[in-house]
Design an enzyme around this catalytic site. Structure first.
Site, PDB file in Angstrom:
ATOM      1  CB  CYS A  77     -31.785  -9.610   0.864  1.00 22.48           C
ATOM      2  SG  CYS A  77     -32.260  -8.663   2.373  1.00 22.48           S
TER       3      CYS A  77
ATOM      4  NE  ARG B  50     -25.977 -10.160  -0.594  1.00 24.95           N
ATOM      5  CZ  ARG B  50     -26.665  -9.999   0.577  1.00 24.95           C
ATOM      6  NH1 ARG B  50     -27.895 -10.251   0.770  1.00 24.95           N
ATOM      7  NH2 ARG B  50     -25.876  -9.094   1.336  1.00 24.95           N
TER       8      ARG B  50
ATOM      9  CE  LYS C 212     -28.769  -5.914   8.807  1.00 29.24           C
ATOM     10  NZ  LYS C 212     -28.067  -7.073   8.066  1.00 29.24           N
ATOM     11  CG  ASN C 213     -24.926  -4.378   7.973  1.00 30.39           C
ATOM     12  OD1 ASN C 213     -25.852  -5.196   8.167  1.00 30.39           O
ATOM     13  ND2 ASN C 213     -25.021  -3.802   6.514  1.00 30.39           N
TER      14      ASN C 213
ATOM     15  NE  ARG D 296     -32.782 -10.599   7.542  1.00 26.37           N
ATOM     16  CZ  ARG D 296     -32.024 -10.392   6.328  1.00 26.37           C
ATOM     17  NH1 ARG D 296     -32.464 -10.645   5.296  1.00 26.37           N
ATOM     18  NH2 ARG D 296     -30.791 -10.370   6.236  1.00 26.37           N
TER      19      ARG D 296
ATOM     20  CG  ASP E  65     -27.294  -1.884   2.888  1.00 20.14           C
ATOM     21  OD1 ASP E  65     -27.482  -2.592   1.812  1.00 20.14           O
ATOM     22  OD2 ASP E  65     -26.619  -2.316   3.904  1.00 20.14           O
TER      23      ASP E  65
HETATM   24  C1  UD1 Z   1     -22.783  -6.382   3.188  1.00 20.78           C
HETATM   25  C2  UD1 Z   1     -23.799  -5.553   4.290  1.00 20.78           C
HETATM   26  C3  UD1 Z   1     -24.992  -5.436   3.057  1.00 20.78           C
HETATM   27  C4  UD1 Z   1     -24.459  -4.330   2.195  1.00 20.78           C
HETATM   28  C5  UD1 Z   1     -23.387  -4.742   1.369  1.00 20.78           C
HETATM   29  C6  UD1 Z   1     -22.615  -3.927   0.439  1.00 20.78           C
HETATM   30  C7  UD1 Z   1     -23.708  -6.968   6.164  1.00 20.78           C
HETATM   31  C8  UD1 Z   1     -24.367  -7.932   7.093  1.00 20.78           C
HETATM   32  N1  UD1 Z   1     -24.361  -6.694   5.022  1.00 20.78           N
HETATM   33  O1  UD1 Z   1     -23.108  -7.415   2.535  1.00 20.78           O
HETATM   34  O2  UD1 Z   1     -26.112  -4.684   4.097  1.00 20.78           O
HETATM   35  O3  UD1 Z   1     -25.599  -4.202   1.122  1.00 20.78           O
HETATM   36  O4  UD1 Z   1     -22.276  -5.251   2.322  1.00 20.78           O
HETATM   37  O5  UD1 Z   1     -22.207  -2.723   1.187  1.00 20.78           O
HETATM   38  O6  UD1 Z   1     -22.957  -6.310   6.507  1.00 20.78           O
HETATM   39  N2  UD1 Z   1     -19.157 -10.542  -4.068  1.00 20.78           N
HETATM   40  C9  UD1 Z   1     -18.862 -11.763  -4.845  1.00 20.78           C
HETATM   41  N3  UD1 Z   1     -18.142 -12.876  -4.210  1.00 20.78           N
HETATM   42  C10 UD1 Z   1     -17.978 -12.720  -3.157  1.00 20.78           C
HETATM   43  C11 UD1 Z   1     -18.376 -12.037  -2.227  1.00 20.78           C
HETATM   44  C12 UD1 Z   1     -19.131 -10.789  -2.666  1.00 20.78           C
HETATM   45  O7  UD1 Z   1     -18.898 -11.682  -5.903  1.00 20.78           O
HETATM   46  O8  UD1 Z   1     -17.325 -13.972  -2.343  1.00 20.78           O
HETATM   47  C13 UD1 Z   1     -19.937  -9.627  -4.586  1.00 20.78           C
HETATM   48  C14 UD1 Z   1     -21.387  -9.360  -4.183  1.00 20.78           C
HETATM   49  O9  UD1 Z   1     -22.128 -10.229  -5.147  1.00 20.78           O
HETATM   50  C15 UD1 Z   1     -21.788  -8.054  -4.450  1.00 20.78           C
HETATM   51  C16 UD1 Z   1     -20.379  -7.315  -4.010  1.00 20.78           C
HETATM   52  O10 UD1 Z   1     -19.551  -8.503  -4.101  1.00 20.78           O
HETATM   53  O11 UD1 Z   1     -21.976  -7.692  -5.782  1.00 20.78           O
HETATM   54  C17 UD1 Z   1     -20.414  -6.723  -2.698  1.00 20.78           C
HETATM   55  O12 UD1 Z   1     -20.989  -7.589  -1.523  1.00 20.78           O
HETATM   56  P1  UD1 Z   1     -20.426  -7.801  -0.186  1.00 20.78           P
HETATM   57  O13 UD1 Z   1     -19.734  -6.355   0.275  1.00 20.78           O
HETATM   58  O14 UD1 Z   1     -19.619  -9.061   0.146  1.00 20.78           O
HETATM   59  O15 UD1 Z   1     -21.975  -7.694   0.578  1.00 20.78           O
HETATM   60  P2  UD1 Z   1     -22.044  -8.591   2.164  1.00 20.78           P
HETATM   61  O16 UD1 Z   1     -20.829  -8.649   2.982  1.00 20.78           O
HETATM   62  O17 UD1 Z   1     -22.801  -9.552   1.811  1.00 20.78           O
END
Ligand code: UD1
Length: 430
Positions: free
Chosen positions: A126, A131, A22-23, A409, A317
């Site tokens: 989620c 986030r 999915k990711n 999902r 995850d």
């Molecule tokens: C992706 C994955 C999710 C996985 C996560 C971490 C997908 C669709 N989802 O989510 O399944 O759990 O990576 O491996 O691929 N953060 C900030 N500011 C930002 C962006 C992120 O502070 O602008 C923080 C987030 O709150 C979190 C951390 O960075 O604490 C990592 O998040 P991120 O790697 O961005 O997760 P996703 O890409 O949303």
């Protein structure tokens, strides 16, 4: 509303075909917005998130065509779908379409790069922490974009001649921000260097697909990605990576129930750290030509402490599933969540099975119990929901899991895959 009913106690034996990730599928689909030509994606999983993203892409003007499958050919279970955004008819991703899934926010990168502007609703997804999207917005600003936030929407505009390559340094590793800035940078003028980039295999999968589309990217698999902007991207065909989270989830299910299952169409390199932990806990794991064989005797495993980390560390995850596994271990295991600040919502639900778990800040301490009782439980997020299924597979008596739209999902044909290996599991409607 549909629920999943499980009668616990059966061992798992047989084969499970691992779906496309999915990711990986989501950013690959979004990449189709970068070109007016056709992007053909193979091995796409049939999931609610993929369906939702198709609706979002259609709203931007993408034509989507599914190819006929051969039902007898197991390797064609994953769908082959083509995406063609000849023109972008709408640069807005509205709240109604993007509020359910955080990844839909990532369309901002390609829209801005190709069209010079984008209007995208702030994301949902989620509820596992705040986030934020600050890294995305700061990164796009580094490429010259002007950003305004108004009425819950991010309005982004590129300079007249388009985005301009630059150095982008993320304060913390973010998968989504890496995908988004990498996609935006492929069509920028000049070179972009992304520092502290995510190294997750799905980032590499997207980069490889973009290269097939004509992008110039180096540093794949490292924390520094260099992207030399090009004028246009063209069509390509790309096969979606196997789902490492689905792989780890079923490996943990077998570790929990005991039995022997061959996880097909996957590869140990995608989740070596998680497999190493399972081996330490007493699970037998061996690599085969096109898969991973998992064998366990179903007795309580050894407790092993885990800390979630970015790739190649133990994935966040898989944290909930691992916690489910440790509630029957022969001792005490500490599980530390370092990626998201609110990712222990499954603890209260696992307690309904009789689990003994104490949470102190980022650490959950799990004291193994010999026997779990079936319970009525509720899914709280995508990965947490499957931890309840894993617990239900060994709990004595009947378990019902409600709010299973979370499961849909991210897990393709979950009940079917488990049932074929001997689990007593079915979807029931109220
Ligand atoms: C992706 C994955 C999710 C996985 C996560 C971490 C997908 C669709 N989802 O989510 O399944 O759990 O990576 O491996 O691929 N953060 C900030 N500011 C930002 C962006 C992120 O502070 O602008 C923080 C987030 O709150 C979190 C951390 O960075 O604490 C990592 O998040 P991120 O790697 O961005 O997760 P996703 O890409 O949303």
């Amino acid at each position: 509303m549909a629920k999943i009913k499980i009668i616990g106690g059966n061992r798992l034996n047989g084969e499970i075909y691992i779906s496309g990730a999915k990711n990986a599928a989501l950013p690959l689909m979004i990449a189709s917005l970068l070109s007016e030509e056709k992007l053909v994606l193979e091995n796409l999983p049939a999931l609610a998130d993929v369906k939702q993203l198709k609706a979002i892409l259609k709203n931007h003007g993408t034509q989507i065509t599914e190819q006929e499958q051969n039902p007898k050919d197991e390797s064609s279970i994953g769908k082959t779908v083509s995406f063609q955004a000849k023109i972008i008819s709408d640069i807005c991703a509205p709240y109604e379409l993007v509020s359910e899934m955080r990844a839909s926010f990532w369309v901002i990168g390609p829209l801005l790069a190709r069209m010079g502007e984008a209007r995208v609703s702030l994301p949902g997804g989620c509820a596992i922490g705040t986030r934020p999207v600050d890294f995305f917005l700061d990164g796009l600003k580094q490429l010259g974009a002007k950003i305004e936030i108004k009425d819950g929407y991010v309005i982004a505009k590129a300079p007249k001649g388009g985005l301009v390559g630059n150095r982008v340094h993320f304060p913390k590793i973010s998968v989504g921000a890496t995908h988004t800035i990498m996609m935006a940078a492929t069509l920028a003028n000049g070179t972009t260097i992304i520092e502290n980039a995510a190294r997750e295999p799905e980032v590499g999968d997207l980069a490889n697909c973009l290269i097939k589309m004509g992008a110039k990217i180096s540093g794949i698999g490292t924390h520094v990605l260099t992207i030399e902007g090009v004028k246009k991207l063209h069509g390509a065909t790309h096969r979606t990576l196997p789902d490492r989270i689905e792989t780890g989830t079923y490996a943990m299910a077998v570790a929990m129930t005991g039995g022997e299952v061959l996880l097909k169409n996957t590869n140990a390199k995608l989740l070596q750290s998680a497999l190493d932990i399972l081996i330490k806990a007493g699970v037998e794991i061996s690599e085969e030509k096109n898969g991973i064989r998992v064998k366990a005797n179903g007795a309580g495993l050894r407790p092993v402490d885990v800390e979630t980390q970015e790739f190649p560390g133990f994935p966040t995850d898989l944290q909930a599933q691992y916690m489910a596994l440790m509630i029957r271990s022969a001792g005490v295991a500490n599980i530390k969540e370092t990626i998201f600040e609110n990712r222990f919502m499954h603890v209260a639900e696992l307690a309904r099975f009789g689990a003994d778990i104490k949470v102190d800040g980022q650490v959950a301490t799990v004291s193994g119990v010999p026997q779990l009782r079936g319970a009525q439980v509720m899914a709280t997020d995508l990965r947490a929901s499957v931890s309840l299924v894993i617990a239900g597979l060994v709990a004595k008596g009947e378990t019902t899991v409600s709010r299973i739209y979370h499961l849909d999902r991210g897990f393709e044909n979950l009940e079917e895959k488990l049932k074929r290996c001997g689990a007593q599991i079915e979807r029931v409607n109220d």
